[in-house]
Design a protein around this motif. Sequence first.
Motif, short mmCIF file in Angstrom:
data_model
loop_
_atom_site.label_atom_id
_atom_site.label_comp_id
_atom_site.label_asym_id
_atom_site.label_seq_id
_atom_site.Cartn_x
_atom_site.Cartn_y
_atom_site.Cartn_z
N PRO A 55 -3.62 12.72 -11.65
CA PRO A 55 -2.81 12.33 -10.50
C PRO A 55 -3.26 10.98 -9.93
CG PRO A 55 -4.38 14.01 -9.88
CD PRO A 55 -4.49 13.85 -11.35
N PRO A 61 1.47 15.70 -8.70
CA PRO A 61 0.63 15.79 -9.90
C PRO A 61 0.85 17.14 -10.58
CG PRO A 61 -0.70 16.04 -7.92
CD PRO A 61 0.71 15.81 -7.47
N SER A 69 3.31 1.44 -2.91
CA SER A 69 2.83 1.90 -4.21
C SER A 69 2.70 3.42 -4.19
CB SER A 69 1.49 1.26 -4.54
OG SER A 69 0.46 1.94 -3.87
N GLN A 70 2.39 3.95 -3.03
CA GLN A 70 2.22 5.39 -2.98
C GLN A 70 3.54 6.11 -3.09
OE1 GLN A 70 -0.05 6.01 0.54
NE2 GLN A 70 -1.94 6.35 -0.60
N PRO A 76 -2.75 7.74 -10.50
CA PRO A 76 -1.92 6.57 -10.24
C PRO A 76 -1.36 6.47 -8.84
CG PRO A 76 -0.89 8.06 -11.82
CD PRO A 76 -2.32 8.42 -11.70
N ARG A 77 -1.11 7.61 -8.21
CA ARG A 77 -0.47 7.52 -6.90
C ARG A 77 -1.42 6.98 -5.84
NH1 ARG A 77 0.08 13.13 -3.74
NH2 ARG A 77 -2.03 13.88 -3.93
N ALA A 78 -2.66 6.98 -6.12
CA ALA A 78 -3.59 6.55 -5.09
C ALA A 78 -4.27 5.26 -5.51
CB ALA A 78 -4.65 7.62 -4.89
N THR A 79 -4.28 4.33 -4.61
CA THR A 79 -4.92 3.07 -4.93
C THR A 79 -6.33 3.02 -4.39
OG1 THR A 79 -3.72 2.28 -3.03
CG2 THR A 79 -2.91 1.62 -5.21
N THR A 80 -6.48 3.39 -3.15
CA THR A 80 -7.84 3.29 -2.60
C THR A 80 -8.46 4.65 -2.29
OG1 THR A 80 -6.79 2.93 -0.49
CG2 THR A 80 -7.68 0.99 -1.61
N GLU A 124 -7.31 8.02 -2.45
CA GLU A 124 -7.19 9.29 -3.15
C GLU A 124 -7.64 9.27 -4.60
OE1 GLU A 124 -3.72 11.56 -2.35
OE2 GLU A 124 -3.45 10.58 -0.41
N CYS A 126 4.91 5.91 -6.81
CA CYS A 126 4.26 6.66 -7.88
C CYS A 126 4.57 8.15 -7.78
CB CYS A 126 2.76 6.44 -7.83
SG CYS A 126 2.36 4.79 -8.38
N ALA A 127 4.37 8.80 -8.89
CA ALA A 127 4.69 10.22 -9.02
C ALA A 127 4.11 11.01 -7.85
CB ALA A 127 4.13 10.76 -10.32
N MET A 137 0.82 -1.22 0.00
CA MET A 137 0.00 0.00 0.00
C MET A 137 0.85 1.26 0.00
SD MET A 137 -3.15 0.62 -0.11
CE MET A 137 -4.09 1.57 1.06
#
Lengths: 321, 276
Positions: free
Chosen positions: B8, A12, A4-5, B10-14, B16, A8-9, A1
């Motif tokens: 934006p 934004p 992955s955060q 991709p940075r958040a899975t659940t 955001e 990632c970029a 979890m």
Amino acid sequence: MSQSQTLCAPVPEGAPVPEGAPDGAPRAVPPDAAELAALHGLTVSNARPALPAYVRQLWDRRHFIGAFATAKLTAQYSQAKLGQIWQVMTPLLNAAVYFLIFGLLLGTSRGIDDFVPFLVTGVFVFTFTQSSVMAGTRAISGNLGLVRALHFPRAALPIAFSLQQLQQLLFSMGALAVILLCFGVPPAWSWFLVVPALALQFLFNTGLAMVMARLGSRTPDLAQLMPFVMRTWMYASGVMFSIKNVLPEHGVPQFAKVLLECNPAAAYIDLVRYALIDSFDAGQLPYGVGVMWALALGWAVVLGVGGFVYFWKAEESYGRG
Amino acid sequence: MADTLTEPAPRATTTESRTPTVIADGVDIVYRVTGTGAGRGSATAALSRILGRRKHAEHEGVGGVREVHAVKGVSFTAYKGEAIGLIGTNGSGKSTLLRAVAGLLPTANGRIYTHGQPSLLGVNAALMSDLTGERNVTLGGLAMGMSREQVRERYEDIVEFSGINEKGDFITLPMRTYSSGMAARLRFSIAAAKDHDVLMIDEALATGDRKFQKRSEARIRELRATAGTVFLVSHNNKSIRDTCDRVLWLERGELRMDGPTAEVLKEYEKFTGAGK
């Protein structure tokens, strides 16, 4: 979890991110409410719209305003046995009372040829302003339930109440036409001048109703005070006597006379009398016909526009109670 | 060009990736109440208040008007597709908070950001009991911001849904002649005729007879499907459990808990003693 955060970029593009924030650190809480809102195109709830947008919203609600005014008018006498007949009876009885006191007992009719038409016209025209102001004072404070339940530009309320009074006035004007004919006032083309005069008065009334609505929403006590203010205004506006004839006899100073003659209620009353009553000629007007119309237009524009802007300025605060 | 402007997301899975529809940021709501202050009714008290105003002005506010702090520092973010229940004992500020989200009550502090115009399900205040049901349908529809054409289109549906005409031609009678159940059904039918972005329902489920309740629950599920986000205020824990996936618990104007329905309801039932 969290992996992955962080991978990632972190930033934004185009989104405002505070400089001090640690790069790529996962955040449990959204960065900042205002930022998040801006990012997703959310707008502040209950923000006051700009004036042009406000006018547009109001225009979109014109059907509601009309329906609300008509509904109020019909609901008014729906419990009475005589029903809508009271629309005409109420102003007539009102005029009858004034005739009894001022025409028969006190005799203020000196120097006025057609006293009954003179008086009834004055009463009906003044009542139009009077009831608009009274309804306007309670437009917000008396309808808090509506204001707190539905979303619409609040100016719709004072406008609807003024519109209701305008509809009421149409009944009065029908009755007035009959009275004029009964008392031997000949019909004339000039009767049509009533339309622009009352249209200007309606604009004036609506503006004043909006001013009163804002004041009344902060201070509901005004509803108790206004009947006295309005009665004073009525006696000072030459509804049952001629300002021009009566005041000089009583040694009233000139500036007071000018003040009374220029007051909007007197101006609208005189214009309607001038249009309707044959014996009420230009000589009875305090100023020239052109000046009177300018006065009527001036009051309408100043109050109409000023009142609207004044009301709009507090748009977001209505409903606070 | 378009490539560099990728979302934006991709940075958040659940959390955001979801689109927020309502953001409340430290919201305070204060009512000013007149006519309830101690001794306000008596003339001498009013007089002494006016005379003593200067002295007490700082504590009591202008003219001794009492202020009620109905909602204190509430923050939350609601996302698209969520159905959120609001619970709390009577007078805990649930309805007040909803009204503020709808933009109907000004906030004293803090801000509420919304997507579109959230609307409260309910037109009671716009209806007039002296008018016929027919005219109230039109008036209520217009009051909710529908156009004349939209009202005309949906008129039949509204009347049929309410079931007012099942026992004769009641729609042409004044609303004051309706039984309270009938009036409530018509009110709900009018209110539910419009589709909303963010919909807020204040205990609207408990109206009418059992048959109508079933029908209105189904309609609310429909509205939920079309609306982005639904808020539901109710004292009926069952209807909250049935319709909501997240619950905010308000107590004395403060947000006491915010989480999944089962978790919050469990705590709440412990608090009120209803869970036994």
